[in-house]
Design a protein around this motif. Structure first.
Motif, PDB file in Angstrom:
ATOM      1  N   LEU A   5       0.846  -1.256   0.154  1.00 44.80           N
ATOM      2  CA  LEU A   5      -0.151   0.134   0.160  1.00 44.80           C
ATOM      3  C   LEU A   5       0.910   1.282  -0.101  1.00 44.80           C
ATOM      4  CD1 LEU A   5      -2.886   1.183   0.071  1.00 44.80           C
ATOM      5  CD2 LEU A   5      -2.634   0.949   2.637  1.00 44.80           C
ATOM      6  N   VAL A   6       0.703   2.218  -0.873  1.00 42.50           N
ATOM      7  CA  VAL A   6       1.166   3.418  -0.910  1.00 42.50           C
ATOM      8  C   VAL A   6       0.233   4.658  -0.717  1.00 42.50           C
ATOM      9  CG1 VAL A   6       2.589   4.882  -2.411  1.00 42.50           C
ATOM     10  CG2 VAL A   6       2.933   2.522  -2.882  1.00 42.50           C
ATOM     11  N   ASN A   7       0.936   5.272   0.378  1.00 41.39           N
ATOM     12  CA  ASN A   7      -0.087   6.499   0.601  1.00 41.39           C
ATOM     13  C   ASN A   7       0.600   8.047   0.204  1.00 41.39           C
ATOM     14  OD1 ASN A   7      -2.357   5.212   1.747  1.00 41.39           O
ATOM     15  ND2 ASN A   7      -0.979   4.692   3.557  1.00 41.39           N
ATOM     16  N   PHE A   8      -0.113   8.782  -0.273  1.00 44.18           N
ATOM     17  CA  PHE A   8       0.403  10.311  -0.519  1.00 44.18           C
ATOM     18  C   PHE A   8      -0.705  10.962  -0.256  1.00 44.18           C
ATOM     19  CE2 PHE A   8       0.108   8.231  -4.415  1.00 44.18           C
ATOM     20  CZ  PHE A   8      -0.636   9.211  -5.284  1.00 44.18           C
ATOM     21  N   ARG A   9      -0.510  12.528  -0.206  1.00 48.88           N
ATOM     22  CA  ARG A   9      -1.489  13.609  -0.092  1.00 48.88           C
ATOM     23  C   ARG A   9      -1.606  14.145  -1.293  1.00 48.88           C
ATOM     24  NH1 ARG A   9      -3.071  14.083   4.940  1.00 48.88           N
ATOM     25  NH2 ARG A   9      -2.131  13.630   6.504  1.00 48.88           N
ATOM     26  N   MET A  10      -2.834  14.476  -1.605  1.00 49.22           N
ATOM     27  CA  MET A  10      -3.200  15.259  -2.957  1.00 49.22           C
ATOM     28  C   MET A  10      -4.225  16.111  -2.681  1.00 49.22           C
ATOM     29  SD  MET A  10      -4.530  13.591  -6.350  1.00 49.22           S
ATOM     30  CE  MET A  10      -3.187  12.674  -6.648  1.00 49.22           C
ATOM     31  N   ASP A  11      -4.373  17.262  -3.550  1.00 49.26           N
ATOM     32  CA  ASP A  11      -5.593  18.499  -3.135  1.00 49.26           C
ATOM     33  C   ASP A  11      -6.782  17.644  -3.396  1.00 49.26           C
ATOM     34  OD1 ASP A  11      -6.339  21.166  -3.099  1.00 49.26           O
ATOM     35  OD2 ASP A  11      -7.276  20.241  -5.103  1.00 49.26           O
ATOM     36  N   GLU A  12      -7.883  17.733  -2.551  1.00 48.92           N
ATOM     37  CA  GLU A  12      -9.060  16.953  -2.768  1.00 48.92           C
ATOM     38  C   GLU A  12      -9.621  17.378  -4.279  1.00 48.92           C
ATOM     39  OE1 GLU A  12     -13.393  17.091  -0.584  1.00 48.92           O
ATOM     40  OE2 GLU A  12     -11.815  18.348   0.190  1.00 48.92           O
ATOM     41  N   LEU A  14      -8.198  18.212  -6.881  1.00 48.45           N
ATOM     42  CA  LEU A  14      -7.196  17.270  -7.992  1.00 48.45           C
ATOM     43  C   LEU A  14      -7.670  15.921  -8.025  1.00 48.45           C
ATOM     44  CD1 LEU A  14      -5.162  17.154 -10.029  1.00 48.45           C
ATOM     45  CD2 LEU A  14      -3.319  17.253  -8.030  1.00 48.45           C
ATOM     46  N   LYS A  15      -7.795  15.398  -7.073  1.00 49.18           N
ATOM     47  CA  LYS A  15      -8.184  13.989  -6.731  1.00 49.18           C
ATOM     48  C   LYS A  15      -9.358  13.512  -7.454  1.00 49.18           C
ATOM     49  CE  LYS A  15      -8.968   9.989  -3.504  1.00 49.18           C
ATOM     50  NZ  LYS A  15     -10.573   9.858  -3.572  1.00 49.18           N
ATOM     51  N   SER A  16     -10.494  14.368  -7.233  1.00 50.16           N
ATOM     52  CA  SER A  16     -11.873  14.205  -7.671  1.00 50.16           C
ATOM     53  C   SER A  16     -11.727  14.315  -9.260  1.00 50.16           C
ATOM     54  CB  SER A  16     -12.653  15.412  -7.201  1.00 50.16           C
ATOM     55  OG  SER A  16     -14.118  15.099  -7.812  1.00 50.16           O
ATOM     56  N   ASP A  17     -11.072  15.197  -9.736  1.00 50.36           N
ATOM     57  CA  ASP A  17     -10.907  15.328 -11.333  1.00 50.36           C
ATOM     58  C   ASP A  17     -10.289  14.263 -12.010  1.00 50.36           C
ATOM     59  OD1 ASP A  17     -12.153  18.055 -11.189  1.00 50.36           O
ATOM     60  OD2 ASP A  17     -10.150  19.092 -11.194  1.00 50.36           O
ATOM     61  N   MET A  18      -9.265  13.929 -11.101  1.00 50.86           N
ATOM     62  CA  MET A  18      -8.456  12.709 -11.707  1.00 50.86           C
ATOM     63  C   MET A  18      -9.220  11.377 -11.872  1.00 50.86           C
ATOM     64  SD  MET A  18      -4.878  11.204 -10.587  1.00 50.86           S
ATOM     65  CE  MET A  18      -4.083   9.676 -11.596  1.00 50.86           C
ATOM     66  N   GLU A  19     -10.066  11.441 -10.777  1.00 49.60           N
ATOM     67  CA  GLU A  19     -10.900   9.975 -10.502  1.00 49.60           C
ATOM     68  C   GLU A  19     -11.937  10.131 -11.758  1.00 49.60           C
ATOM     69  OE1 GLU A  19     -11.260   8.813  -5.662  1.00 49.60           O
ATOM     70  OE2 GLU A  19     -12.380  10.664  -6.705  1.00 49.60           O
ATOM     71  N   ASN A  20     -12.561  11.270 -12.145  1.00 50.90           N
ATOM     72  CA  ASN A  20     -13.490  11.178 -13.209  1.00 50.90           C
ATOM     73  C   ASN A  20     -12.737  11.193 -14.528  1.00 50.90           C
ATOM     74  OD1 ASN A  20     -15.426  12.282 -11.467  1.00 50.90           O
ATOM     75  ND2 ASN A  20     -14.951  14.497 -11.635  1.00 50.90           N
ATOM     76  N   VAL A  21     -11.448  11.500 -14.686  1.00 49.57           N
ATOM     77  CA  VAL A  21     -10.884  11.209 -16.101  1.00 49.57           C
ATOM     78  C   VAL A  21     -10.440   9.781 -15.880  1.00 49.57           C
ATOM     79  CG1 VAL A  21      -8.741  11.538 -17.203  1.00 49.57           C
ATOM     80  CG2 VAL A  21      -9.749  13.438 -16.304  1.00 49.57           C
ATOM     81  N   THR A  30      -5.820   3.714  -9.122  1.00 51.58           N
ATOM     82  CA  THR A  30      -4.868   2.681  -8.886  1.00 51.58           C
ATOM     83  C   THR A  30      -4.096   2.166 -10.121  1.00 51.58           C
ATOM     84  OG1 THR A  30      -5.553   2.102  -6.686  1.00 51.58           O
ATOM     85  CG2 THR A  30      -4.059   0.423  -7.779  1.00 51.58           C
ATOM     86  N   THR A  31      -4.833   1.959 -11.176  1.00 47.77           N
ATOM     87  CA  THR A  31      -4.333   1.492 -12.412  1.00 47.77           C
ATOM     88  C   THR A  31      -3.541   2.407 -13.047  1.00 47.77           C
ATOM     89  OG1 THR A  31      -6.391  -0.018 -12.639  1.00 47.77           O
ATOM     90  CG2 THR A  31      -4.960   0.466 -14.851  1.00 47.77           C
ATOM     91  N   ALA A  32      -4.028   4.067 -12.935  1.00 49.91           N
ATOM     92  CA  ALA A  32      -3.501   5.012 -13.743  1.00 49.91           C
ATOM     93  C   ALA A  32      -1.959   5.341 -12.969  1.00 49.91           C
ATOM     94  CB  ALA A  32      -4.222   6.220 -13.504  1.00 49.91           C
ATOM     95  N   PHE A  33      -1.821   5.123 -11.868  1.00 51.43           N
ATOM     96  CA  PHE A  33      -0.567   5.363 -11.022  1.00 51.43           C
ATOM     97  C   PHE A  33       0.210   4.156 -11.380  1.00 51.43           C
ATOM     98  CE2 PHE A  33      -2.653   8.462  -8.413  1.00 51.43           C
ATOM     99  CZ  PHE A  33      -1.899   9.476  -8.348  1.00 51.43           C
ATOM    100  N   THR A  34      -0.158   2.897 -11.524  1.00 49.32           N
ATOM    101  CA  THR A  34       0.495   1.680 -12.037  1.00 49.32           C
ATOM    102  C   THR A  34       1.161   1.905 -13.419  1.00 49.32           C
ATOM    103  OG1 THR A  34      -0.770   0.263 -10.381  1.00 49.32           O
ATOM    104  CG2 THR A  34       0.312  -0.953 -12.096  1.00 49.32           C
TER     105      THR A  34
END
Length: 86
Positions: A5-12, A14-21, A30-34
Protein backbone atom coordinates in the motif's frame (compact mmCIF):
# COMPACT_ATOMS: atom_id res chain seq x y z
CA UNK A 1 3.74 -10.82 -6.77
CA UNK A 2 3.24 -9.28 -3.33
CA UNK A 3 1.54 -5.91 -3.23
CA UNK A 4 2.17 -2.96 -0.96
CA UNK A 5 0.00 0.00 0.00
CA UNK A 6 1.33 3.44 -0.99
CA UNK A 7 -0.18 6.57 0.60
CA UNK A 8 0.37 10.20 -0.35
CA UNK A 9 -1.48 13.49 -0.03
CA UNK A 10 -3.20 15.27 -2.90
CA UNK A 11 -5.48 18.27 -3.22
CA UNK A 12 -9.10 17.14 -2.84
CA UNK A 13 -10.25 18.80 -6.08
CA UNK A 14 -7.33 17.35 -8.05
CA UNK A 15 -8.16 13.86 -6.75
CA UNK A 16 -11.79 14.25 -7.74
CA UNK A 17 -10.88 15.52 -11.21
CA UNK A 18 -8.41 12.66 -11.68
CA UNK A 19 -10.99 10.08 -10.58
CA UNK A 20 -13.42 11.48 -13.16
CA UNK A 21 -10.84 11.28 -15.97
CA UNK A 22 -9.85 7.77 -14.93
CA UNK A 23 -13.51 6.71 -14.95
CA UNK A 24 -13.92 8.14 -18.47
CA UNK A 25 -10.90 6.07 -19.52
CA UNK A 26 -12.33 2.93 -17.94
CA UNK A 27 -9.82 2.62 -15.12
CA UNK A 28 -9.31 3.62 -11.51
CA UNK A 29 -6.57 5.75 -9.98
CA UNK A 30 -4.59 2.70 -8.87
CA UNK A 31 -4.39 1.52 -12.46
CA UNK A 32 -3.39 5.00 -13.66
CA UNK A 33 -0.60 5.26 -11.09
CA UNK A 34 0.55 1.70 -11.87
CA UNK A 35 0.77 2.57 -15.57
CA UNK A 36 2.80 5.67 -14.67
CA UNK A 37 5.12 3.69 -12.34
CA UNK A 38 5.73 0.92 -14.91
CA UNK A 39 6.47 3.37 -17.72
CA UNK A 40 8.74 5.49 -15.50
CA UNK A 41 10.61 2.41 -14.30
CA UNK A 42 11.00 1.02 -17.81
CA UNK A 43 12.16 4.33 -19.34
CA UNK A 44 14.03 5.63 -16.27
CA UNK A 45 12.47 9.07 -16.74
CA UNK A 46 9.23 10.94 -16.16
CA UNK A 47 7.22 9.74 -19.18
CA UNK A 48 5.99 13.19 -20.23
CA UNK A 49 7.38 16.70 -20.59
CA UNK A 50 7.44 18.72 -17.39
CA UNK A 51 7.37 22.44 -18.03
CA UNK A 52 5.81 25.63 -16.81
CA UNK A 53 2.88 26.91 -18.85
CA UNK A 54 3.68 30.60 -19.50
CA UNK A 55 -0.03 31.40 -19.45
CA UNK A 56 0.00 30.88 -15.68
CA UNK A 57 3.13 32.95 -15.03
CA UNK A 58 2.91 35.57 -12.30
CA UNK A 59 3.29 38.42 -14.80
CA UNK A 60 0.53 37.11 -17.06
CA UNK A 61 -1.83 36.54 -14.11
CA UNK A 62 -1.27 40.18 -13.04
CA UNK A 63 -1.91 41.35 -16.61
CA UNK A 64 -5.13 39.33 -16.87
CA UNK A 65 -6.33 40.61 -13.47
CA UNK A 66 -5.78 44.18 -14.69
CA UNK A 67 -7.66 43.51 -17.92
CA UNK A 68 -10.58 42.05 -15.95
CA UNK A 69 -10.52 45.03 -13.61
CA UNK A 70 -10.52 47.44 -16.57
CA UNK A 71 -13.46 45.62 -18.15
CA UNK A 72 -15.46 45.57 -14.90
CA UNK A 73 -14.80 49.26 -14.25
CA UNK A 74 -15.70 50.27 -17.81
CA UNK A 75 -12.18 51.57 -18.41
CA UNK A 76 -11.48 49.04 -21.18
CA UNK A 77 -12.58 49.86 -24.71
CA UNK A 78 -14.07 46.69 -26.17
CA UNK A 79 -14.94 46.44 -29.83
CA UNK A 80 -16.79 43.88 -31.86
CA UNK A 81 -15.01 41.93 -34.56
CA UNK A 82 -15.99 39.41 -37.21
CA UNK A 83 -15.29 35.76 -36.56
CA UNK A 84 -12.95 34.14 -39.02
CA UNK A 85 -14.44 31.06 -40.64
CA UNK A 86 -12.18 28.26 -41.84
Amino acid sequence: MAQILVNFRMDERLKSDMENVCQELGMNMTTAFTIFAKKMTREKRIPFDVSVDPFYSEDNMKYLAKVISDIESGKAKLKEHDLIED
